[in-house]
Scaffold this motif. Structure first.
Motif, PDB file in Angstrom:
ATOM      1  N   ALA A  61       0.832  -1.208   0.000  1.00 17.88           N
ATOM      2  CA  ALA A  61       0.000   0.000   0.000  1.00 17.88           C
ATOM      3  C   ALA A  61       0.865   1.257   0.000  1.00 17.88           C
ATOM      4  O   ALA A  61       0.576   2.234  -0.707  1.00 17.88           O
ATOM      5  N   ALA A  62       1.948   1.237   0.790  1.00 17.19           N
ATOM      6  CA  ALA A  62       2.832   2.402   0.853  1.00 17.19           C
ATOM      7  C   ALA A  62       3.538   2.644  -0.485  1.00 17.19           C
ATOM      8  O   ALA A  62       3.700   3.790  -0.917  1.00 17.19           O
ATOM      9  N   LEU A  63       3.961   1.555  -1.144  1.00 18.03           N
ATOM     10  CA  LEU A  63       4.620   1.698  -2.448  1.00 18.03           C
ATOM     11  C   LEU A  63       3.628   2.169  -3.504  1.00 18.03           C
ATOM     12  O   LEU A  63       3.952   2.982  -4.374  1.00 18.03           O
ATOM     13  N   ARG A  64       2.406   1.661  -3.421  1.00 14.84           N
ATOM     14  CA  ARG A  64       1.386   2.025  -4.431  1.00 14.84           C
ATOM     15  C   ARG A  64       1.133   3.533  -4.408  1.00 14.84           C
ATOM     16  O   ARG A  64       0.896   4.145  -5.452  1.00 14.84           O
ATOM     17  N   GLN A  65       1.177   4.134  -3.215  1.00 15.75           N
ATOM     18  CA  GLN A  65       0.980   5.586  -3.123  1.00 15.75           C
ATOM     19  C   GLN A  65       2.090   6.357  -3.831  1.00 15.75           C
ATOM     20  O   GLN A  65       1.916   7.514  -4.182  1.00 15.75           O
ATOM     21  N   ARG A  66       3.231   5.703  -4.019  1.00 12.92           N
ATOM     22  CA  ARG A  66       4.355   6.341  -4.729  1.00 12.92           C
ATOM     23  C   ARG A  66       4.403   5.950  -6.203  1.00 12.92           C
ATOM     24  O   ARG A  66       5.383   6.230  -6.882  1.00 12.92           O
ATOM     25  N   GLY A  67       3.410   5.215  -6.641  1.00 14.03           N
ATOM     26  CA  GLY A  67       3.383   4.809  -8.044  1.00 14.03           C
ATOM     27  C   GLY A  67       4.250   3.604  -8.336  1.00 14.03           C
ATOM     28  O   GLY A  67       4.619   3.361  -9.481  1.00 14.03           O
ATOM     29  N   ILE A  68       4.595   2.832  -7.311  1.00  9.93           N
ATOM     30  CA  ILE A  68       5.434   1.640  -7.482  1.00  9.93           C
ATOM     31  C   ILE A  68       4.585   0.402  -7.216  1.00  9.93           C
ATOM     32  O   ILE A  68       3.894   0.324  -6.200  1.00  9.93           O
ATOM     33  N   ARG A  69       4.642  -0.555  -8.130  1.00 12.05           N
ATOM     34  CA  ARG A  69       3.907  -1.802  -7.948  1.00 12.05           C
ATOM     35  C   ARG A  69       4.809  -2.843  -7.281  1.00 12.05           C
ATOM     36  O   ARG A  69       6.009  -2.903  -7.539  1.00 12.05           O
ATOM     37  N   LEU A  70       4.222  -3.631  -6.440  1.00  9.73           N
ATOM     38  CA  LEU A  70       4.942  -4.710  -5.750  1.00  9.73           C
ATOM     39  C   LEU A  70       4.280  -6.032  -6.087  1.00  9.73           C
ATOM     40  O   LEU A  70       3.049  -6.143  -6.062  1.00  9.73           O
ATOM     41  N   MET A  71       5.086  -7.016  -6.410  1.00  7.00           N
ATOM     42  CA  MET A  71       4.573  -8.378  -6.542  1.00  7.00           C
ATOM     43  C   MET A  71       5.517  -9.336  -5.812  1.00  7.00           C
ATOM     44  O   MET A  71       6.702  -9.051  -5.651  1.00  7.00           O
ATOM     45  N   VAL A  72       4.945 -10.427  -5.364  1.00  7.97           N
ATOM     46  CA  VAL A  72       5.683 -11.382  -4.527  1.00  7.97           C
ATOM     47  C   VAL A  72       5.796 -12.713  -5.263  1.00  7.97           C
ATOM     48  O   VAL A  72       4.834 -13.158  -5.906  1.00  7.97           O
ATOM     49  N   ALA A  73       6.967 -13.328  -5.187  1.00  8.94           N
ATOM     50  CA  ALA A  73       7.191 -14.665  -5.754  1.00  8.94           C
ATOM     51  C   ALA A  73       7.693 -15.575  -4.633  1.00  8.94           C
ATOM     52  O   ALA A  73       8.742 -15.310  -4.049  1.00  8.94           O
ATOM     53  N   VAL A  74       6.923 -16.598  -4.329  1.00  7.43           N
ATOM     54  CA  VAL A  74       7.283 -17.492  -3.225  1.00  7.43           C
ATOM     55  C   VAL A  74       7.881 -18.782  -3.786  1.00  7.43           C
ATOM     56  O   VAL A  74       7.320 -19.390  -4.704  1.00  7.43           O
ATOM     57  N   VAL A  75       9.032 -19.170  -3.231  1.00  5.81           N
ATOM     58  CA  VAL A  75       9.729 -20.392  -3.657  1.00  5.81           C
ATOM     59  C   VAL A  75       9.441 -21.497  -2.637  1.00  5.81           C
ATOM     60  O   VAL A  75       9.724 -21.327  -1.452  1.00  5.81           O
TER      61      VAL A  75
END
Length: 392
Positions: free
Chosen positions: A139-153
């Protein structure tokens, strides 16, 4: 009753001379061992080769025991203690094939991390805390226009079940990965469980994980990168510059396994170590764009060039040694057709890489459009320690 006379009293029992001498030598050896350990440890601390408190000593860290854990881990790496532990590990392996507390052998030649086989105390609580933190960071990154995605191994022991033989993996771990992924997905965090990609390799008769190492093979890293790229493209981001790579698979060569090193056996001659394995090592060459693509790319990047960041990656990869092993970062860049900045950290567990990256100049001065956060299943339930996160 009359008291026994001095003449009839039993003579005092004296210990055998040999036993007495052995006890004295044993005591002297123990004292010398302790004195040697103390002297080398003090010297290492004074000369700043050993830091007993690698993290700041805070009231919270002291009360929850994190500071004492740091000190215990630092003392285990003191010179004298380290050498003694190395010799003990090697002798135990040679005498009784013991791999120590952190490594287990499944089928012959297949090594596994012990912490992948049993749940952690309060692990569910730590997992929920970490899932909640990832949602907050997104949520904090989204406010800065940055997308986050997670990859779980997934765990090696979850995928390579046919290689476990007599080892038991706790049934309590069965829903761990699925539970974490479900929490993130329900909160709207793009997340990739790389298990299906690795299982596809198994269906083709390939082992997704290295035999004497905790990490995946190159083919598994490639398959996982493609799965991550598929989800990344669905986010609709325009990533530049567009680049392509030629990938050449190298010939198999001997590859030292990190589980052999973790078992403390890498100092032995090769003939005395667990059977070594071979793995391929690919090379990546940036392909020259054709004229039309080069012209379009040049026009699109003209404005960005004014700020000097036209060729900087707009994708940042954070995570663990999985991102730095078997060319996962390079395969991800090839799959996305754009450069990827690799900020993953070996041994960083859950927070090591993101906390360092968010505090870095790279993040502050040239924030990416997309952050891919790779995380192994086994770190989701580890004790939390001094984990903190904050965006600058």
């Amino acid at each position: 009753m009359t008291a026994p006379s001095a003449a009839n009293a039993a003579p005092p029992i004296e210990p055998p001379k040999a036993r007495s001498l052995a006890a004295r030598w044993s005591g002297a050896a123990l004292l010398a061992f302790l004195a040697g350990g103390l002297a080398t440890t003090v010297t290492a601390v004074v000369t700043q080769r050993l830091d007993l408190l690698p993290h700041a000593l805070t009231r919270a860290a002291f009360l929850d025991g994190a500071s004492m854990r740091d000190m215990a881990q630092a003392l285990a790496n003191a010179p004298f203690a380290r050498v003694a532990a190395e010799r003990e590990r090697e002798l135990s392996w040679l005498a009784i094939s013991d791999l120590g507390p952190q490594v287990r052998e499944g089928c012959p030649g297949w090594l596994f991390l012990a912490e992948e086989l049993a749940p952690q105390v309060d692990g569910d609580r730590y997992l929920r805390d970490r899932a909640r933190a990832v949602v907050e960071i997104q949520a904090a990154l989204r406010q800065r226009g940055i997308r986050l995605m997670v990859a779980v191994v997934p765990d090696k022991s979850r995928i390579e079940t046919q290689r476990l033989c007599e080892l038991d993996r706790s049934l309590a771990l069965e829903g761990r990965l699925r539970g974490f992924v479900s929490r993130l997905a329900a909160a709207g965090v793009p997340v990739v469980d790389t298990t299906p990609a690795l299982k596809t390799l198994q269906d083709r008769g390939e082992d997704p994980f290295l035999r004497t190492d905790t990490h995946w093979t190159e083919n598994a890293a490639d398959a996982a990168a493609r799965a991550v790229a598929d989800v990344a493209r669905s986010l609709g981001l325009e990533l530049s510059p567009q680049q392509n790579w030629d990938v050449v698979r190298g010939m198999p060569a001997r590859r030292p396994g990190d589980l052999v090193r973790l078992a403390g056996l890498d100092g032995l001659p090769l003939s005395l170590q667990p059977v070594p394995e071979e793995a391929s090592d690919s090379s990546f060459t940036l392909r020259k764009p054709d004229a039309a693509v080069a012209a379009a790319s040049s026009a699109a990047s003209a404005e960005a060039e004014l700020f000097g960041d036209a060729d900087l990656p707009q994708v940042a990869l954070i995570g663990t040694s999985f991102s730095r092993t078997s060319h996962f970062a390079e395969f991800l860049a090839a799959a996305l057709q754009t450069p990827v900045g690799n900020f993953a950290k070996d041994g960083g567990n859950f927070w090591g890489s993101p906390s360092a990256y968010f505090a870095s100049d790279a993040f502050r001065q040239t924030p990416p459009k997309l952050i891919v956060w790779e995380m192994p299943e086994r770190v989701l339930q580890l004790p939390r320690g001094q984990e903190r996160w904050a965006l600058p």
